[in-house]
Design an enzyme around this catalytic site. Structure first.
Site, PDB file in Angstrom:
ATOM      1  N   ASP A  46       2.041  -3.071   4.223  1.00  0.00           N
ATOM      2  CA  ASP A  46       3.182  -2.919   3.388  1.00  0.00           C
ATOM      3  C   ASP A  46       4.429  -3.530   4.335  1.00  0.00           C
ATOM      4  OD1 ASP A  46       4.045  -1.203   0.774  1.00  0.00           O
ATOM      5  OD2 ASP A  46       5.778  -1.247   2.098  1.00  0.00           O
ATOM      6  N   ASP A  58       4.849  -8.889   5.575  1.00  0.00           N
ATOM      7  CA  ASP A  58       5.205  -9.661   4.161  1.00  0.00           C
ATOM      8  C   ASP A  58       3.830 -10.060   3.657  1.00  0.00           C
ATOM      9  OD1 ASP A  58       5.925 -11.101   2.006  1.00  0.00           O
ATOM     10  OD2 ASP A  58       8.010 -11.630   2.845  1.00  0.00           O
ATOM     11  N   CYS A  61       3.847  -1.569 -12.884  1.00  0.00           N
ATOM     12  CA  CYS A  61       4.032  -0.379 -13.735  1.00  0.00           C
ATOM     13  C   CYS A  61       5.254  -0.911 -14.611  1.00  0.00           C
ATOM     14  CB  CYS A  61       4.543   0.841 -12.987  1.00  0.00           C
ATOM     15  SG  CYS A  61       5.794   0.631 -11.727  1.00  0.00           S
ATOM     16  N   ASP A  80      -1.030  -4.368  -6.127  1.00  0.00           N
ATOM     17  CA  ASP A  80      -0.046  -3.671  -7.059  1.00  0.00           C
ATOM     18  C   ASP A  80       1.365  -3.891  -6.598  1.00  0.00           C
ATOM     19  OD1 ASP A  80       0.286  -1.154  -8.802  1.00  0.00           O
ATOM     20  OD2 ASP A  80       0.962  -0.255  -7.146  1.00  0.00           O
ATOM     21  N   ALA A 115       0.929  -1.218   0.251  1.00  0.00           N
ATOM     22  CA  ALA A 115      -0.070  -0.005   0.146  1.00  0.00           C
ATOM     23  C   ALA A 115       0.635   1.235   0.046  1.00  0.00           C
ATOM     24  CB  ALA A 115      -0.934   0.021   1.136  1.00  0.00           C
ATOM     25  N   ALA A 116       1.983   1.178   0.540  1.00  0.00           N
ATOM     26  CA  ALA A 116       2.653   2.588   0.746  1.00  0.00           C
ATOM     27  C   ALA A 116       3.125   2.946  -0.741  1.00  0.00           C
ATOM     28  CB  ALA A 116       3.918   2.379   1.656  1.00  0.00           C
ATOM     29  N   PRO A 117       3.039   4.360  -0.688  1.00  0.00           N
ATOM     30  CA  PRO A 117       3.151   5.407   0.078  1.00  0.00           C
ATOM     31  C   PRO A 117       1.472   5.859   0.112  1.00  0.00           C
ATOM     32  CG  PRO A 117       3.891   6.378  -1.924  1.00  0.00           C
ATOM     33  CD  PRO A 117       3.748   4.925  -2.035  1.00  0.00           C
ATOM     34  N   SER A 142      -1.243   6.323  -2.259  1.00  0.00           N
ATOM     35  CA  SER A 142      -2.133   7.029  -3.297  1.00  0.00           C
ATOM     36  C   SER A 142      -3.229   6.043  -3.743  1.00  0.00           C
ATOM     37  CB  SER A 142      -1.338   7.182  -4.556  1.00  0.00           C
ATOM     38  OG  SER A 142      -0.134   8.230  -4.356  1.00  0.00           O
ATOM     39  N   LYS A 143      -2.792   4.793  -4.059  1.00  0.00           N
ATOM     40  CA  LYS A 143      -4.158   3.845  -4.315  1.00  0.00           C
ATOM     41  C   LYS A 143      -4.907   3.626  -3.007  1.00  0.00           C
ATOM     42  CE  LYS A 143      -1.280   1.793  -8.105  1.00  0.00           C
ATOM     43  NZ  LYS A 143      -0.292   2.586  -7.810  1.00  0.00           N
TER      44      LYS A 143
END
Length: 316
Positions: free
Chosen positions: A130, A157, A230, A177, A107-109, A111-112
């Site tokens: 995270d 983890d 990405c 992600d 999850a970090a940082p 945005s999503k």
């Protein structure tokens, strides 16, 4: 060798692809509906003389041609958040609803995570996990600045995620992600191309398989898991999906995205993938003037056969 050259057989216009990857990435902000509306943000920009361009496919996104998004008062007050256009796509595909139980594995940082919280109307339970404790401080800061209250932050983890801290045994939806080789971010961080190695691609793909597998195990039958990266690398995209299709009770779902995309591929470097890969989406920079991205939507089809998670915790 420029690692982008290995993907030229996948694109429709090689020169346009390479040229787009060499241009700087536009700065984009997302409206935070917990605190403001797109109309209110536009008025604030106009009153402060902040140049902006509305993104035509999303009412709440704005391109800021001049400067960093973090240097104006709407950002400080949590009305907007800096987030690339393609970064919003996994949240749109996830379509989290108010009151649901949702997992963000990496999850970090944030945005999503904060985008998902807004989609949930800040109601329900959103577990933002995270494994990097240092990066979690940025996630907490962003959640607080944007007024998010339905987030529970965990430091695990994701390959061995335990549900023991929570009063439920499965999520309705999960966003995966994953960390990746990041070639799609070369427009804002050209160094990723200099640091790229095929060994790293193979190593991080193995990590992604573990994270995605655990997310599927932790999601109820009928639930949704969105997988995104990405990178352009099929080893980190289609090959990871192929692994879970063969090992977990799930299927690739058809879904639409508001940007131009190409279907996932079914062949790469002598390896073949399931035809269902065509339901995934590949985003190339020259088609939308964005970063590069990959996004797929999975639906969990049945209970786990072995019924076990990690540390004695059931997968459900």
């Amino acid at each position: 060798m420029n690692p982008l050259e290995r993907y030229l057989p996948l694109v429709d216009d090689e020169d346009a692809f390479l040229a787009a990857c060499d241009r700087p990435l536009p700065s984009v902000v997302r409206t935070n509906p917990i605190a403001a509306t797109p109309e209110r943000v536009r008025r604030a920009f106009d009153e402060e003389g902040i140049d902006y361009e509305p993104v035509d496919w999303h009412d709440g996104l704005f391109r800021l041609p001049a400067g960093s998004p973090g240097t104006n008062w709407p950002y400080v007050h949590g009305w907007i958040h800096g987030q690339e256009e393609v970064s919003t796509l996994p949240g749109l595909a996830l379509d989290a609803q108010p009151g649901e139980r949702v997992l963000d594995t990496c999850a970090a940082p944030g945005s999503k995570t904060t985008q998902i919280a807004a989609d949930m109307d800040d109601r329900g339970t959103l577990v933002a996990n995270d494994n990097n404790l240092g990066r979690l401080s940025a996630l907490r800061h962003n959640a607080e600045r944007l007024g998010v209250t339905n987030v529970a932050v965990t430091n695990q983890d994701a390959r061995n995620l335990s549900l023991r801290p929570f009063p439920f045994d499965a999520f309705d939806r999960a966003l995966v992600d994953v960390p990746c080789s990041c070639e799609g971010t070369c427009r804002k961080n050209p160094d990723v191309l200099d640091e790229w190695t095929l060994d790293h691609v193979h190593a991080i793909a193995g990590v992604s398989k573990g994270i995605l597998t655990r997310a599927i195990q932790a999601t109820r039958p009928g639930g949704v898991v969105v997988f995104s990266t990405c990178t352009f690398a099929p080893e980190e995209n289609e090959a990871v999906l192929q692994h879970v299709l063969e090992s977990e009770p799930c299927e690739l779902a058809t879904f639409d995205l508001p940007l131009r995309s190409e279907p996932g591929i079914t062949e790469w470097d002598g390896e073949t993938f399931d035809d269902a890969m065509k339901r995934a989406h590949r985003i190339y920079p020259h088609h939308n003037d964005t970063g590069g991205f990959f996004c797929a939507k999975l639906r969990v089809t049945a209970e786990q056969q072995d019924g076990s998670g990690t540390d004695g915790v059931t997968a459900r």
